[in-house]
Scaffold this motif. Structure first.
Motif, PDB file in Angstrom:
ATOM      1  N   ILE A   1      30.797  45.345  33.776  1.00  0.00           N
ATOM      2  CA  ILE A   1      29.723  45.405  32.778  1.00  0.00           C
ATOM      3  C   ILE A   1      29.002  44.069  32.655  1.00  0.00           C
ATOM      4  N   LEU A   2      29.756  42.988  32.528  1.00  0.00           N
ATOM      5  CA  LEU A   2      29.154  41.679  32.299  1.00  0.00           C
ATOM      6  C   LEU A   2      28.612  41.021  33.557  1.00  0.00           C
ATOM      7  N   GLN A   3      29.041  41.499  34.744  1.00  0.00           N
ATOM      8  CA  GLN A   3      28.633  40.938  36.027  1.00  0.00           C
ATOM      9  C   GLN A   3      29.009  39.457  36.177  1.00  0.00           C
ATOM     10  N   LYS A   4      29.990  39.025  35.394  1.00  0.00           N
ATOM     11  CA  LYS A   4      30.489  37.653  35.500  1.00  0.00           C
ATOM     12  C   LYS A   4      31.653  37.653  36.495  1.00  0.00           C
ATOM     13  N   THR A   5      31.786  36.588  37.274  1.00  0.00           N
ATOM     14  CA  THR A   5      32.892  36.498  38.209  1.00  0.00           C
ATOM     15  C   THR A   5      34.192  36.245  37.445  1.00  0.00           C
ATOM     16  N   VAL A   6      35.190  37.098  37.704  1.00  0.00           N
ATOM     17  CA  VAL A   6      36.472  37.021  37.017  1.00  0.00           C
ATOM     18  C   VAL A   6      37.542  36.692  38.043  1.00  0.00           C
ATOM     19  N   ARG A   7      38.495  35.807  37.667  1.00  0.00           N
ATOM     20  CA  ARG A   7      39.605  35.452  38.548  1.00  0.00           C
ATOM     21  C   ARG A   7      40.883  36.105  38.023  1.00  0.00           C
ATOM     22  N   ARG A   8      41.599  36.774  38.912  1.00  0.00           N
ATOM     23  CA  ARG A   8      42.894  37.364  38.570  1.00  0.00           C
ATOM     24  C   ARG A   8      43.883  36.915  39.645  1.00  0.00           C
ATOM     25  N   SER A   9      45.115  36.636  39.239  1.00  0.00           N
ATOM     26  CA  SER A   9      46.112  36.242  40.224  1.00  0.00           C
ATOM     27  C   SER A   9      47.359  37.089  40.073  1.00  0.00           C
ATOM     28  N   LYS A  10      48.102  37.183  41.165  1.00  0.00           N
ATOM     29  CA  LYS A  10      49.338  37.954  41.201  1.00  0.00           C
ATOM     30  C   LYS A  10      50.323  37.199  42.075  1.00  0.00           C
ATOM     31  N   LYS A  11      51.612  37.279  41.734  1.00  0.00           N
ATOM     32  CA  LYS A  11      52.630  36.572  42.500  1.00  0.00           C
ATOM     33  C   LYS A  11      53.415  37.549  43.369  1.00  0.00           C
ATOM     34  N   TYR A  12      53.619  37.155  44.621  1.00  0.00           N
ATOM     35  CA  TYR A  12      54.365  37.960  45.581  1.00  0.00           C
ATOM     36  C   TYR A  12      55.544  37.147  46.098  1.00  0.00           C
ATOM     37  N   LYS A  13      56.707  37.798  46.267  1.00  0.00           N
ATOM     38  CA  LYS A  13      57.837  37.155  46.914  1.00  0.00           C
ATOM     39  C   LYS A  13      57.733  37.440  48.405  1.00  0.00           C
ATOM     40  N   ALA A  14      57.821  36.370  49.211  1.00  0.00           N
ATOM     41  CA  ALA A  14      57.661  36.509  50.654  1.00  0.00           C
ATOM     42  C   ALA A  14      58.844  35.885  51.382  1.00  0.00           C
ATOM     43  N   HIS A  15      59.191  36.460  52.527  1.00  0.00           N
ATOM     44  CA  HIS A  15      60.330  36.000  53.322  1.00  0.00           C
ATOM     45  C   HIS A  15      59.936  34.759  54.123  1.00  0.00           C
ATOM     46  N   ASP A  16      60.757  33.711  54.017  1.00  0.00           N
ATOM     47  CA  ASP A  16      60.550  32.454  54.732  1.00  0.00           C
ATOM     48  C   ASP A  16      61.869  32.116  55.427  1.00  0.00           C
ATOM     49  N   GLU A  17      62.030  32.585  56.658  1.00  0.00           N
ATOM     50  CA  GLU A  17      63.315  32.529  57.364  1.00  0.00           C
ATOM     51  C   GLU A  17      63.922  31.128  57.443  1.00  0.00           C
ATOM     52  N   ASN A  18      63.102  30.114  57.713  1.00  0.00           N
ATOM     53  CA  ASN A  18      63.627  28.759  57.945  1.00  0.00           C
ATOM     54  C   ASN A  18      63.462  27.821  56.761  1.00  0.00           C
ATOM     55  N   ASN A  19      63.083  28.333  55.603  1.00  0.00           N
ATOM     56  CA  ASN A  19      62.855  27.506  54.414  1.00  0.00           C
ATOM     57  C   ASN A  19      61.923  26.331  54.711  1.00  0.00           C
TER      58      ASN A  19
ATOM     59  N   VAL B   1      59.929  32.490  49.323  1.00  0.00           N
ATOM     60  CA  VAL B   1      58.950  31.700  48.579  1.00  0.00           C
ATOM     61  C   VAL B   1      58.155  32.652  47.695  1.00  0.00           C
ATOM     62  N   VAL B   2      57.689  32.136  46.557  1.00  0.00           N
ATOM     63  CA  VAL B   2      56.829  32.910  45.668  1.00  0.00           C
ATOM     64  C   VAL B   2      55.409  32.414  45.891  1.00  0.00           C
ATOM     65  N   VAL B   3      54.514  33.327  46.245  1.00  0.00           N
ATOM     66  CA  VAL B   3      53.140  32.980  46.598  1.00  0.00           C
ATOM     67  C   VAL B   3      52.189  33.572  45.561  1.00  0.00           C
ATOM     68  N   ARG B   4      51.313  32.719  44.979  1.00  0.00           N
ATOM     69  CA  ARG B   4      50.311  33.195  44.031  1.00  0.00           C
ATOM     70  C   ARG B   4      49.018  33.468  44.789  1.00  0.00           C
ATOM     71  N   VAL B   5      48.563  34.724  44.746  1.00  0.00           N
ATOM     72  CA  VAL B   5      47.333  35.139  45.422  1.00  0.00           C
ATOM     73  C   VAL B   5      46.275  35.388  44.358  1.00  0.00           C
ATOM     74  N   GLU B   6      45.131  34.739  44.513  1.00  0.00           N
ATOM     75  CA  GLU B   6      44.042  34.874  43.546  1.00  0.00           C
ATOM     76  C   GLU B   6      42.944  35.746  44.136  1.00  0.00           C
ATOM     77  N   ARG B   7      42.424  36.660  43.325  1.00  0.00           N
ATOM     78  CA  ARG B   7      41.293  37.465  43.776  1.00  0.00           C
ATOM     79  C   ARG B   7      40.145  37.285  42.788  1.00  0.00           C
ATOM     80  N   ARG B   8      38.944  37.338  43.291  1.00  0.00           N
ATOM     81  CA  ARG B   8      37.747  37.199  42.465  1.00  0.00           C
ATOM     82  C   ARG B   8      36.922  38.467  42.589  1.00  0.00           C
ATOM     83  N   PHE B   9      36.361  38.892  41.465  1.00  0.00           N
ATOM     84  CA  PHE B   9      35.523  40.085  41.484  1.00  0.00           C
ATOM     85  C   PHE B   9      34.518  40.000  40.351  1.00  0.00           C
ATOM     86  N   ALA B  10      33.452  40.770  40.462  1.00  0.00           N
ATOM     87  CA  ALA B  10      32.437  40.800  39.417  1.00  0.00           C
ATOM     88  C   ALA B  10      32.869  41.791  38.341  1.00  0.00           C
ATOM     89  N   HIS B  11      32.793  41.379  37.090  1.00  0.00           N
ATOM     90  CA  HIS B  11      33.130  42.259  35.975  1.00  0.00           C
ATOM     91  C   HIS B  11      32.158  43.433  35.981  1.00  0.00           C
TER      92      HIS B  11
END
Length: 78
Positions: free
Chosen positions: A31-49, A19-29
């Protein structure tokens, strides 16, 4: 050293035992101190589908399973 555990949403289940899993992380910029959202996709093993698109799951680091897979699905969340 403990293995990392991330939480994300399944965005693809088209591959066999993977399965492809999208993980989102939030952090403060730095300089701007605004909350920023970034996401990354990971391939993960799912034995039984058993996980489908839209499921919220936890994934855990593991030894390399294939060229891109270094995570396994641990559990689903409501």
């Amino acid at each position: 050293m403990p293995k990392r555990i991330l939480q994300g949403t399944v965005v693809s289940d088209k591959n066999d035992k993977t399965v492809v899993v999208r993980v989102e992380r939030r952090f403060a910029h730095p300089i701007l101190q605004k909350t920023v959202r970034r996401s990354k996709k990971y391939k993960a093993h799912d034995e039984n589908n058993q996980y489908k698109v839209g499921d919220v799951v936890s994934i855990e680091e593991c030894a390399p399973i294939s060229k891109d897979k270094r995570w396994t699905v641990v559990a689903a969340h409501a």
